[in-house]
Scaffold this motif. Structure first.
Motif: not given
Length: 192
Positions: A23-39, A69-81
Protein backbone atom coordinates in the motif's frame (compact mmCIF):
# COMPACT_ATOMS: atom_id res chain seq x y z
CA UNK A 1 -8.16 14.67 28.07
CA UNK A 2 -4.80 15.76 26.67
CA UNK A 3 -3.46 12.25 27.20
CA UNK A 4 -6.24 10.77 25.10
CA UNK A 5 -5.48 13.14 22.25
CA UNK A 6 -1.78 12.42 22.45
CA UNK A 7 -2.53 8.70 22.70
CA UNK A 8 -4.98 8.97 19.79
CA UNK A 9 -2.40 10.81 17.67
CA UNK A 10 0.24 8.24 18.58
CA UNK A 11 -2.14 5.38 17.71
CA UNK A 12 -3.02 7.04 14.40
CA UNK A 13 0.68 7.54 13.62
CA UNK A 14 1.34 3.88 14.49
CA UNK A 15 -1.48 2.80 12.16
CA UNK A 16 0.07 4.90 9.38
CA UNK A 17 3.46 3.27 9.99
CA UNK A 18 1.92 -0.21 9.90
CA UNK A 19 0.34 0.13 6.49
CA UNK A 20 1.30 -2.73 4.25
CA UNK A 21 4.37 -2.47 2.12
CA UNK A 22 2.29 -2.86 -1.02
CA UNK A 23 0.00 0.00 0.00
CA UNK A 24 2.94 2.34 0.57
CA UNK A 25 4.44 1.87 -2.90
CA UNK A 26 3.61 3.92 -5.97
CA UNK A 27 3.00 0.93 -8.26
CA UNK A 28 1.72 -1.91 -6.06
CA UNK A 29 0.23 -3.94 -8.92
CA UNK A 30 3.39 -3.81 -11.03
CA UNK A 31 5.49 -4.73 -8.01
CA UNK A 32 3.20 -7.61 -7.04
CA UNK A 33 3.11 -9.04 -10.57
CA UNK A 34 6.91 -8.66 -10.82
CA UNK A 35 7.45 -10.70 -7.66
CA UNK A 36 4.68 -13.22 -8.41
CA UNK A 37 6.09 -14.05 -11.86
CA UNK A 38 9.58 -14.58 -10.44
CA UNK A 39 8.33 -16.70 -7.54
CA UNK A 40 5.79 -18.71 -9.55
CA UNK A 41 8.42 -20.05 -11.96
CA UNK A 42 10.64 -21.06 -9.05
CA UNK A 43 7.76 -22.70 -7.17
CA UNK A 44 6.56 -24.59 -10.24
CA UNK A 45 10.11 -25.83 -10.85
CA UNK A 46 10.51 -27.00 -7.24
CA UNK A 47 7.09 -28.64 -6.88
CA UNK A 48 6.33 -29.69 -10.48
CA UNK A 49 6.89 -33.39 -9.91
CA UNK A 50 4.24 -33.44 -7.21
CA UNK A 51 1.59 -32.65 -9.82
CA UNK A 52 2.80 -34.21 -13.04
CA UNK A 53 5.45 -36.61 -14.27
CA UNK A 54 5.04 -35.43 -17.85
CA UNK A 55 8.13 -33.33 -18.62
CA UNK A 56 6.54 -31.78 -21.72
CA UNK A 57 3.74 -30.21 -19.68
CA UNK A 58 6.21 -28.97 -17.07
CA UNK A 59 8.52 -27.59 -19.76
CA UNK A 60 5.68 -25.73 -21.50
CA UNK A 61 4.35 -24.33 -18.21
CA UNK A 62 7.79 -23.16 -17.11
CA UNK A 63 8.50 -21.68 -20.53
CA UNK A 64 5.27 -19.69 -20.37
CA UNK A 65 5.96 -18.46 -16.83
CA UNK A 66 9.54 -17.50 -17.60
CA UNK A 67 8.53 -15.77 -20.82
CA UNK A 68 5.80 -13.78 -19.04
CA UNK A 69 8.31 -12.85 -16.33
CA UNK A 70 10.84 -11.75 -18.95
CA UNK A 71 8.28 -9.65 -20.82
CA UNK A 72 6.81 -8.09 -17.66
CA UNK A 73 10.23 -7.25 -16.23
CA UNK A 74 11.53 -5.80 -19.49
CA UNK A 75 8.46 -3.85 -20.60
CA UNK A 76 6.54 -2.94 -17.44
CA UNK A 77 8.28 -3.27 -14.10
CA UNK A 78 11.64 -1.90 -15.23
CA UNK A 79 10.02 1.24 -16.53
CA UNK A 80 7.57 1.76 -13.66
CA UNK A 81 9.61 0.59 -10.67
CA UNK A 82 13.08 1.95 -11.48
CA UNK A 83 12.62 4.22 -14.49
CA UNK A 84 14.82 2.18 -16.82
CA UNK A 85 14.27 0.52 -20.18
CA UNK A 86 16.24 -1.07 -22.96
CA UNK A 87 15.46 -2.35 -26.41
CA UNK A 88 17.05 -3.57 -29.60
CA UNK A 89 16.78 -1.78 -32.95
CA UNK A 90 17.77 -3.18 -36.31
CA UNK A 91 18.80 -0.62 -38.92
CA UNK A 92 16.94 -1.35 -42.13
CA UNK A 93 19.73 -0.34 -44.50
CA UNK A 94 22.68 -2.12 -42.91
CA UNK A 95 20.82 -4.79 -40.92
CA UNK A 96 22.99 -3.92 -37.95
CA UNK A 97 21.53 -4.62 -34.53
CA UNK A 98 21.90 -1.83 -31.93
CA UNK A 99 20.96 -2.00 -28.27
CA UNK A 100 19.49 1.15 -26.74
CA UNK A 101 19.66 1.80 -22.97
CA UNK A 102 17.64 4.55 -21.36
CA UNK A 103 17.06 5.90 -17.87
CA UNK A 104 15.13 8.81 -16.47
CA UNK A 105 16.97 12.06 -15.88
CA UNK A 106 18.04 13.01 -12.34
CA UNK A 107 14.69 14.65 -11.56
CA UNK A 108 12.81 11.61 -12.82
CA UNK A 109 14.97 9.23 -10.79
CA UNK A 110 14.05 11.12 -7.61
CA UNK A 111 10.46 9.98 -8.23
CA UNK A 112 11.46 6.30 -7.98
CA UNK A 113 10.12 4.71 -4.80
CA UNK A 114 12.96 3.35 -2.62
CA UNK A 115 11.04 0.20 -1.64
CA UNK A 116 10.16 -0.61 -5.24
CA UNK A 117 13.73 -0.01 -6.31
CA UNK A 118 15.13 -2.26 -3.58
CA UNK A 119 12.72 -5.12 -4.36
CA UNK A 120 13.33 -4.76 -8.10
CA UNK A 121 17.12 -5.04 -7.77
CA UNK A 122 16.96 -7.86 -5.22
CA UNK A 123 14.79 -9.91 -7.56
CA UNK A 124 16.85 -8.99 -10.63
CA UNK A 125 20.04 -10.24 -8.92
CA UNK A 126 18.49 -13.00 -6.82
CA UNK A 127 16.52 -14.87 -9.47
CA UNK A 128 19.56 -15.77 -11.63
CA UNK A 129 21.37 -17.01 -8.53
CA UNK A 130 18.45 -19.30 -7.67
CA UNK A 131 18.29 -20.66 -11.22
CA UNK A 132 22.09 -21.14 -11.27
CA UNK A 133 21.68 -23.25 -8.13
CA UNK A 134 18.92 -25.24 -9.85
CA UNK A 135 21.18 -25.71 -12.88
CA UNK A 136 24.03 -26.98 -10.71
CA UNK A 137 21.67 -29.35 -8.92
CA UNK A 138 20.17 -30.72 -12.12
CA UNK A 139 23.63 -31.24 -13.66
CA UNK A 140 24.92 -33.06 -10.59
CA UNK A 141 21.87 -35.35 -10.79
CA UNK A 142 22.51 -35.77 -14.54
CA UNK A 143 19.00 -34.54 -15.20
CA UNK A 144 19.65 -32.81 -18.51
CA UNK A 145 15.98 -32.07 -19.29
CA UNK A 146 15.70 -29.83 -16.26
CA UNK A 147 19.15 -28.38 -16.95
CA UNK A 148 17.73 -27.17 -20.26
CA UNK A 149 14.91 -25.39 -18.41
CA UNK A 150 17.45 -23.80 -16.06
CA UNK A 151 19.59 -22.62 -18.97
CA UNK A 152 16.52 -21.08 -20.62
CA UNK A 153 15.63 -19.32 -17.35
CA UNK A 154 19.18 -18.06 -16.91
CA UNK A 155 19.26 -16.77 -20.48
CA UNK A 156 16.12 -14.68 -19.98
CA UNK A 157 16.95 -13.52 -16.47
CA UNK A 158 20.54 -12.57 -17.28
CA UNK A 159 19.38 -10.67 -20.36
CA UNK A 160 17.21 -8.50 -18.11
CA UNK A 161 19.92 -8.25 -15.46
CA UNK A 162 22.59 -7.11 -17.90
CA UNK A 163 20.19 -4.82 -19.76
CA UNK A 164 19.13 -3.03 -16.61
CA UNK A 165 22.68 -2.86 -15.27
CA UNK A 166 23.71 -1.08 -18.46
CA UNK A 167 20.78 1.32 -18.06
CA UNK A 168 21.50 2.17 -14.44
CA UNK A 169 24.51 4.33 -13.63
CA UNK A 170 24.03 3.57 -9.92
CA UNK A 171 24.20 -0.18 -10.45
CA UNK A 172 27.26 0.06 -12.68
CA UNK A 173 29.01 2.15 -10.02
CA UNK A 174 28.03 -0.28 -7.26
CA UNK A 175 29.22 -3.31 -9.23
CA UNK A 176 32.45 -1.52 -10.13
CA UNK A 177 33.00 -0.53 -6.49
CA UNK A 178 32.28 -4.08 -5.35
CA UNK A 179 34.77 -5.48 -7.86
CA UNK A 180 37.41 -2.94 -6.83
CA UNK A 181 36.91 -3.69 -3.13
CA UNK A 182 37.07 -7.42 -3.84
CA UNK A 183 40.29 -7.06 -5.82
CA UNK A 184 41.79 -4.81 -3.16
CA UNK A 185 40.81 -7.27 -0.46
CA UNK A 186 42.33 -10.12 -2.44
CA UNK A 187 45.58 -8.25 -2.92
CA UNK A 188 45.90 -7.05 0.69
CA UNK A 189 45.49 -10.56 2.11
CA UNK A 190 48.86 -11.48 0.63
CA UNK A 191 47.84 -14.22 -1.75
CA UNK A 192 50.68 -13.27 -4.06
Amino acid sequence: MANTTAGGAAAEEEDNNNTGMMESTKHPTALLVHVVFKCSAVLVYVFCNWFSDDFVIIFVLLTLLLTMDFWWTKNVSGRLLVGLRYWNEVEEQSGESKWQFESRDADGMRLVDATEKRIFWWTIYGAPLIWAFFLTTSLTKLNFNYALVCLMALGMLLTNTIGYMKCSKDQREQISGLAQRGALSFLTRGYF
